[in-house]
Design a protein around this motif. Structure first.
Motif, PDB file in Angstrom:
ATOM      1  N   PRO A 165      -4.773   6.152 -10.756  1.00 13.01           N
ATOM      2  CA  PRO A 165      -6.054   5.589 -10.330  1.00 13.01           C
ATOM      3  C   PRO A 165      -6.458   6.156  -8.978  1.00 13.01           C
ATOM      4  O   PRO A 165      -5.604   6.348  -8.104  1.00 13.01           O
ATOM      5  N   ARG A 166      -7.734   6.438  -8.838  1.00 11.09           N
ATOM      6  CA  ARG A 166      -8.224   6.916  -7.546  1.00 11.09           C
ATOM      7  C   ARG A 166      -7.994   5.834  -6.490  1.00 11.09           C
ATOM      8  O   ARG A 166      -8.195   4.646  -6.750  1.00 11.09           O
ATOM      9  N   ALA A 167      -7.553   6.243  -5.309  1.00 14.85           N
ATOM     10  CA  ALA A 167      -7.194   5.292  -4.263  1.00 14.85           C
ATOM     11  C   ALA A 167      -8.389   4.421  -3.880  1.00 14.85           C
ATOM     12  O   ALA A 167      -9.495   4.926  -3.657  1.00 14.85           O
ATOM     13  N   THR A 168      -8.146   3.114  -3.794  1.00 11.67           N
ATOM     14  CA  THR A 168      -9.163   2.182  -3.305  1.00 11.67           C
ATOM     15  C   THR A 168      -8.788   1.636  -1.933  1.00 11.67           C
ATOM     16  O   THR A 168      -9.542   0.845  -1.352  1.00 11.67           O
ATOM     17  N   GLY A 169      -7.643   2.019  -1.428  1.00 13.01           N
ATOM     18  CA  GLY A 169      -7.192   1.596  -0.111  1.00 13.01           C
ATOM     19  C   GLY A 169      -6.236   2.615   0.467  1.00 13.01           C
ATOM     20  O   GLY A 169      -5.892   3.613  -0.182  1.00 13.01           O
ATOM     21  N   PRO A 170      -5.762   2.393   1.671  1.00  7.88           N
ATOM     22  CA  PRO A 170      -4.860   3.346   2.329  1.00  7.88           C
ATOM     23  C   PRO A 170      -3.523   3.463   1.602  1.00  7.88           C
ATOM     24  O   PRO A 170      -3.045   2.526   0.971  1.00  7.88           O
ATOM     25  N   GLN A 171      -2.928   4.649   1.724  1.00  9.21           N
ATOM     26  CA  GLN A 171      -1.619   4.923   1.149  1.00  9.21           C
ATOM     27  C   GLN A 171      -0.815   5.727   2.161  1.00  9.21           C
ATOM     28  O   GLN A 171      -1.376   6.473   2.961  1.00  9.21           O
ATOM     29  N   GLN A 172       0.494   5.581   2.106  1.00 13.36           N
ATOM     30  CA  GLN A 172       1.364   6.306   3.019  1.00 13.36           C
ATOM     31  C   GLN A 172       2.632   6.762   2.305  1.00 13.36           C
ATOM     32  O   GLN A 172       3.042   6.195   1.282  1.00 13.36           O
ATOM     33  N   PHE A 173       3.240   7.795   2.871  1.00 14.39           N
ATOM     34  CA  PHE A 173       4.528   8.305   2.392  1.00 14.39           C
ATOM     35  C   PHE A 173       5.319   8.773   3.596  1.00 14.39           C
ATOM     36  O   PHE A 173       4.766   9.380   4.524  1.00 14.39           O
ATOM     37  N   ALA A 174       6.614   8.492   3.590  1.00  8.83           N
ATOM     38  CA  ALA A 174       7.493   8.972   4.661  1.00  8.83           C
ATOM     39  C   ALA A 174       8.884   9.163   4.096  1.00  8.83           C
ATOM     40  O   ALA A 174       9.283   8.483   3.144  1.00  8.83           O
ATOM     41  N   SER A 185      15.601  14.777   0.659  1.00  5.90           N
ATOM     42  CA  SER A 185      15.489  13.562   1.459  1.00  5.90           C
ATOM     43  C   SER A 185      16.754  12.714   1.382  1.00  5.90           C
ATOM     44  O   SER A 185      17.420  12.644   0.348  1.00  5.90           O
ATOM     45  N   VAL A 186      17.074  12.091   2.509  1.00  6.43           N
ATOM     46  CA  VAL A 186      18.130  11.088   2.547  1.00  6.43           C
ATOM     47  C   VAL A 186      17.608   9.805   1.902  1.00  6.43           C
ATOM     48  O   VAL A 186      18.323   9.119   1.180  1.00  6.43           O
ATOM     49  N   CYS A 187      16.358   9.497   2.168  1.00  8.98           N
ATOM     50  CA  CYS A 187      15.637   8.436   1.462  1.00  8.98           C
ATOM     51  C   CYS A 187      14.153   8.663   1.712  1.00  8.98           C
ATOM     52  O   CYS A 187      13.764   9.336   2.669  1.00  8.98           O
ATOM     53  N   ALA A 188      13.320   8.124   0.830  1.00 10.15           N
ATOM     54  CA  ALA A 188      11.878   8.289   0.941  1.00 10.15           C
ATOM     55  C   ALA A 188      11.194   7.017   0.471  1.00 10.15           C
ATOM     56  O   ALA A 188      11.727   6.291  -0.385  1.00 10.15           O
ATOM     57  N   PHE A 189       9.999   6.756   1.015  1.00 11.77           N
ATOM     58  CA  PHE A 189       9.291   5.523   0.684  1.00 11.77           C
ATOM     59  C   PHE A 189       7.789   5.767   0.691  1.00 11.77           C
ATOM     60  O   PHE A 189       7.262   6.512   1.512  1.00 11.77           O
ATOM     61  N   SER A 190       7.111   5.118  -0.241  1.00 11.08           N
ATOM     62  CA  SER A 190       5.658   5.187  -0.316  1.00 11.08           C
ATOM     63  C   SER A 190       5.100   3.784  -0.512  1.00 11.08           C
ATOM     64  O   SER A 190       5.703   2.959  -1.217  1.00 11.08           O
ATOM     65  N   VAL A 191       3.970   3.523   0.115  1.00  9.11           N
ATOM     66  CA  VAL A 191       3.301   2.231  -0.047  1.00  9.11           C
ATOM     67  C   VAL A 191       1.814   2.481  -0.239  1.00  9.11           C
ATOM     68  O   VAL A 191       1.245   3.418   0.336  1.00  9.11           O
ATOM     69  N   ALA A 192       1.186   1.684  -1.084  1.00  6.59           N
ATOM     70  CA  ALA A 192      -0.242   1.812  -1.358  1.00  6.59           C
ATOM     71  C   ALA A 192      -0.868   0.429  -1.389  1.00  6.59           C
ATOM     72  O   ALA A 192      -0.318  -0.500  -2.005  1.00  6.59           O
ATOM     73  N   LEU A 193      -2.004   0.270  -0.727  1.00  9.36           N
ATOM     74  CA  LEU A 193      -2.777  -0.963  -0.796  1.00  9.36           C
ATOM     75  C   LEU A 193      -3.853  -0.802  -1.863  1.00  9.36           C
ATOM     76  O   LEU A 193      -4.558   0.205  -1.889  1.00  9.36           O
ATOM     77  N   HIS A 194      -3.961  -1.816  -2.720  1.00  9.02           N
ATOM     78  CA  HIS A 194      -4.969  -1.808  -3.778  1.00  9.02           C
ATOM     79  C   HIS A 194      -5.882  -3.014  -3.583  1.00  9.02           C
ATOM     80  O   HIS A 194      -5.782  -4.019  -4.296  1.00  9.02           O
ATOM     81  N   PRO A 195      -6.804  -2.949  -2.619  1.00 11.42           N
ATOM     82  CA  PRO A 195      -7.647  -4.122  -2.324  1.00 11.42           C
ATOM     83  C   PRO A 195      -8.568  -4.516  -3.466  1.00 11.42           C
ATOM     84  O   PRO A 195      -8.994  -5.668  -3.538  1.00 11.42           O
ATOM     85  N   ASP A 196      -8.874  -3.595  -4.372  1.00 14.73           N
ATOM     86  CA  ASP A 196      -9.733  -3.935  -5.506  1.00 14.73           C
ATOM     87  C   ASP A 196      -9.110  -4.991  -6.406  1.00 14.73           C
ATOM     88  O   ASP A 196      -9.818  -5.729  -7.104  1.00 14.73           O
ATOM     89  N   ARG A 197      -7.768  -5.081  -6.397  1.00 13.38           N
ATOM     90  CA  ARG A 197      -7.081  -6.101  -7.196  1.00 13.38           C
ATOM     91  C   ARG A 197      -6.083  -6.899  -6.349  1.00 13.38           C
ATOM     92  O   ARG A 197      -5.199  -7.557  -6.883  1.00 13.38           O
ATOM     93  N   ALA A 198      -6.272  -6.845  -5.028  1.00 14.40           N
ATOM     94  CA  ALA A 198      -5.446  -7.614  -4.094  1.00 14.40           C
ATOM     95  C   ALA A 198      -3.961  -7.417  -4.375  1.00 14.40           C
ATOM     96  O   ALA A 198      -3.192  -8.379  -4.482  1.00 14.40           O
ATOM     97  N   ALA A 199      -3.558  -6.160  -4.500  1.00 13.02           N
ATOM     98  CA  ALA A 199      -2.173  -5.844  -4.854  1.00 13.02           C
ATOM     99  C   ALA A 199      -1.603  -4.801  -3.900  1.00 13.02           C
ATOM    100  O   ALA A 199      -2.340  -4.073  -3.222  1.00 13.02           O
ATOM    101  N   VAL A 200      -0.275  -4.737  -3.874  1.00 10.89           N
ATOM    102  CA  VAL A 200       0.460  -3.755  -3.071  1.00 10.89           C
ATOM    103  C   VAL A 200       1.382  -3.002  -4.010  1.00 10.89           C
ATOM    104  O   VAL A 200       2.014  -3.591  -4.894  1.00 10.89           O
TER     105      VAL A 200
END
Length: 293
Positions: A165-174, A185-200
């Motif tokens: 889905p096209r992003a509706t909120g900010p996303q990050q990766f590190a 990577s030793v470890c990696a993490f990604s988070v995305a905010l989906h404000p259109d459906r109030a979800a993470v």
């Protein structure tokens, strides 16, 4: 070892049906390493670089379809606004030469726990498109990884695309590694905010036998944002919420000790990445600007 070149997708699928043990190759950035070290020895290689259907991306409504042969370099340059989390992950892949050749399709096919694209795909609820002479099907990326370097594709199937889905909120990766490039990577993490459906959404790698989501952390954060009315009225994220989010992410992992890091370090580092990235994403959502690239 045989080398066959497909001229079209139909040609590639017909060959895979006749010879399910043949290994598809596009960028070859993972496959050739395995062959050179004699870790794998397929009966032949099926070259997909001349299959135009695999090197295109398109949009249909709010969904972006990325062909399995689209290289990381194009994801960075062409899809950064539509798929920011995946583009950020793509920027961390190896060197410019590798990013010009390597593909998300190849990353999925290898199904390594440390695949850089996987956390972003998980955080965005991506679907993997698989095709064979029997037809085409799509499955959630959460169901695609079945074990260490194992996936749910049938022997006669090819990974043809990934749908996000096209992003509706900010996303990050590190990710954590011994240096910025040319490192697993030793470890990696990604988070995305989906404000259109109030979800993470979340995804992490190199901290379990397969890439995973931190489901309890997602539910906790989305619940806190909803109960506090912060989706509609963004305010600074309380430190207690950030800390708890990091704890739940760390609790979701199942790491091992290896040459790149200990299990305890991975668990600690993953919690740190979770806290940092959730602050970055929330800052961008609440004040309208990126605080970290």
């Amino acid at each position: 070892m045989d080398f066959l070149r497909a001229a079209s997708l139909d040609d590639a699928l017909a060959t895979k049906a006749q010879r399910p043990d043949i290994a598809p190759i596009a960028g070859g950035t993972d496959l050739m390493v395995g062959i050179n070290f004699d870790h794998i020895r397929p009966s032949g290689l099926l070259d997909l670089t001349s299959v135009p259907e695999l090197t295109e991306w398109s949009e249909s409504g709010d969904v972006v379809r990325v062909g399995a042969g689209v290289p990381y370099a194009r994801i960075i340059s062409e899809l950064g606004e539509r798929l920011p989390g995946l583009a950020m992950a793509a920027r961390t892949v190896a060197s410019p030469q590798i990013r010009n050749r390597g593909t998300v399709g190849g990353n999925l096919a290898t199904a390594s726990p440390s695949g850089d694209a996987h956390p972003a795909l998980l955080a965005c609820d991506a679907e993997v498109e698989l095709a064979s002479t029997r037809g085409t099907r799509r499955m959630p990326v959460t169901e695609f990884f079945t074990g260490v370097k194992r996936n749910a594709a049938e022997p006669d199937e090819l990974i043809t695309a990934v749908h996000l889905p096209r992003a509706t909120g900010p996303q990050q990766f590190a990710k954590v590694g011994t240096r910025n490039a040319m490192v697993i990577s030793v470890c990696a993490f990604s988070v995305a905010l989906h404000p259109d459906r109030a979800a993470v959404g979340t995804g992490f790698g190199s901290a379990a036998p397969t890439p995973r989501r931190a489901v309890e952390a997602e539910q906790f954060l989305s619940g806190e944002l909803t109960s506090r009315g912060m989706w509609a009225d963004p305010r600074p994220l309380p430190d207690t919420v950030v800390e708890r989010f990091g704890e739940l992410v760390a609790a979701a992992c199942a790491p091992i000790d290896d040459v790149r890091g200990t299990a305890s370090y991975r668990r600690h580092a993953l919690g740190v990445l979770a806290r940092r990235t959730v602050r970055w994403t929330w800052d961008e959502y609440s004040i309208g600007r990126q605080t970290c690239a």
